[in-house]
Design an enzyme around this catalytic site. Sequence first.
Site, PDB file in Angstrom:
ATOM      1  N   LYS A 219      56.355 -20.090 -15.355  1.00  0.00           N
ATOM      2  CA  LYS A 219      56.146 -20.771 -14.069  1.00  0.00           C
ATOM      3  C   LYS A 219      56.996 -20.112 -12.971  1.00  0.00           C
ATOM      4  O   LYS A 219      56.500 -19.780 -11.896  1.00  0.00           O
ATOM      5  CB  LYS A 219      56.493 -22.251 -14.196  1.00  0.00           C
TER       6      LYS A 219
ATOM      7  N   ASP B  37      52.936 -26.787 -11.960  1.00  0.00           N
ATOM      8  CA  ASP B  37      54.057 -27.728 -11.923  1.00  0.00           C
ATOM      9  C   ASP B  37      53.489 -29.125 -12.156  1.00  0.00           C
ATOM     10  O   ASP B  37      52.320 -29.285 -12.503  1.00  0.00           O
ATOM     11  CB  ASP B  37      54.827 -27.602 -10.595  1.00  0.00           C
TER      12      ASP B  37
END
Length: 221
Positions: free
Chosen positions: A127, A146
């Site tokens: 991420k 997210d």
Amino acid sequence: MPKESAAAREKRASQILPILKNLYPDARCALDHANAFELLVATILSAQCTDVRVNMVTPVLFKKYPTPAELAQAPQEDVEKIIQSTGFFRSKAKSIRESAADIVEKHAGKVPQTMEELTCLRGVGRKTANVVLGNAFNQNVGLVVDTHVRRLAQRLGLTGESDPEKIERDLMKLVPREQWTMVAHWLIFHGRRVCGARQPNCGGCRLLAHCPEGRKLTKGK
Ligand code: SF4
């Protein structure tokens, strides 16, 4: 309800994307940063913390330790003190100092520009690497998943998965590559402004006609 075909899901995605694009022409990374290194550090600090809080802490941190070399040499306790309010400050201080040390030792002080190299830095997962690649280097290598992207992708029926990497793979199939970075911003903005975790405002949502969860929630209203 019968399972949606891949073609029908693709069609819905192609209807959703332009609406999001029109709604959020100003969508961008909310973490303040002046370069790739600052964005990398800010993204590590943003785990389980708001971007607003991170933006309050990073100016102090970068004023004192502006480069990877300086942050790598910084005393752990001092870094902990500066970033304390972002939560999980001991492990975050360790992660940012160690990733800074890796950048100095293995990459001549420059943040690397590939997924493979970024995810080899200590404290950096897929991420964080996607945030840096997409926003600091303009590379659509993957898609940031997210908490907002995950919730929206699920509610919009763009994925049936709950694991972030599987959600990312589903979204990468549905979204044109040149939009991978922006679609994450659009979904994050929509999650913050309309489709909150506790109270999605389906009645005021421009995506309602294309959203299975929204139709379920507004049925009979
Ligand atoms: Fe979220 Fe409701 Fe909009 Fe669907 S219709 S995206 S559930 S606010």
